[in-house]
Scaffold this motif. Structure first.
Motif, short mmCIF file in Angstrom:
data_model
loop_
_atom_site.label_atom_id
_atom_site.label_comp_id
_atom_site.label_asym_id
_atom_site.label_seq_id
_atom_site.Cartn_x
_atom_site.Cartn_y
_atom_site.Cartn_z
N ALA A 14 0.84 -1.21 0.00
CA ALA A 14 0.00 0.00 0.00
C ALA A 14 0.87 1.25 0.00
N ARG A 15 1.91 1.26 0.80
CA ARG A 15 2.79 2.43 0.85
C ARG A 15 3.56 2.61 -0.46
N ARG A 16 3.97 1.50 -1.04
CA ARG A 16 4.66 1.57 -2.34
C ARG A 16 3.73 2.13 -3.42
N TYR A 17 2.50 1.63 -3.44
CA TYR A 17 1.52 2.13 -4.41
C TYR A 17 1.21 3.60 -4.15
N GLN A 18 1.13 3.98 -2.89
CA GLN A 18 0.91 5.38 -2.53
C GLN A 18 2.01 6.25 -3.11
N THR A 19 3.25 5.82 -2.96
CA THR A 19 4.38 6.59 -3.48
C THR A 19 4.34 6.67 -5.00
N LEU A 20 4.12 5.53 -5.65
CA LEU A 20 4.12 5.50 -7.11
C LEU A 20 3.01 6.33 -7.72
N THR A 21 1.84 6.34 -7.08
CA THR A 21 0.70 7.08 -7.62
C THR A 21 0.56 8.47 -7.04
N GLN A 22 1.44 8.78 -6.09
CA GLN A 22 1.40 10.07 -5.40
C GLN A 22 0.06 10.32 -4.72
N ALA A 23 -0.52 9.26 -4.21
CA ALA A 23 -1.78 9.39 -3.47
C ALA A 23 -1.51 10.14 -2.17
N PRO A 24 -2.44 10.97 -1.74
CA PRO A 24 -2.22 11.76 -0.53
C PRO A 24 -2.20 10.95 0.76
N SER A 25 -2.75 9.74 0.73
CA SER A 25 -2.77 8.91 1.94
C SER A 25 -2.74 7.44 1.53
N LYS A 26 -2.43 6.61 2.51
CA LYS A 26 -2.42 5.17 2.26
C LYS A 26 -3.85 4.69 1.95
N SER A 27 -4.82 5.24 2.64
CA SER A 27 -6.22 4.87 2.37
C SER A 27 -6.62 5.21 0.94
#
Length: 73
Positions: A14-27
């Motif tokens: 989840a954290r890796r995907y958050q970083t790759l997609t530049q999502a503002p949060s893990k959720s």
């Protein structure tokens, strides 16, 4: 509603995907990943449609093979 991930491997994903997609949060990263997965599943043809297409193709080939004057290749 908070999102609690108790599995370390899932948390890392989840954290890796958050970083790759530049999502503002893990959720938000998890929401995006789940939505993408659902969208991909929904665009897949149903097994019934695949089976019908397969049967139609077999029928078409059988009809062509049995046509008068048809030479098998």
């Amino acid at each position: 509603m908070p999102l609690y991930i108790k599995d370390d491997a899932v948390d890392r994903l989840a954290r890796r995907y958050q970083t790759l997609t530049q999502a503002p949060s893990k959720s938000e990263a998890v929401r995006r990943a789940l939505q993408k997965a659902l969208d991909e599943e929904m665009t897949k043809p149903a097994l019934e449609d695949i089976a019908v297409a397969f049967c139609r193709e077999l029928r078409k080939r059988a009809d062509n093979a049995s046509a008068p004057g048809k030479v098998d290749t």
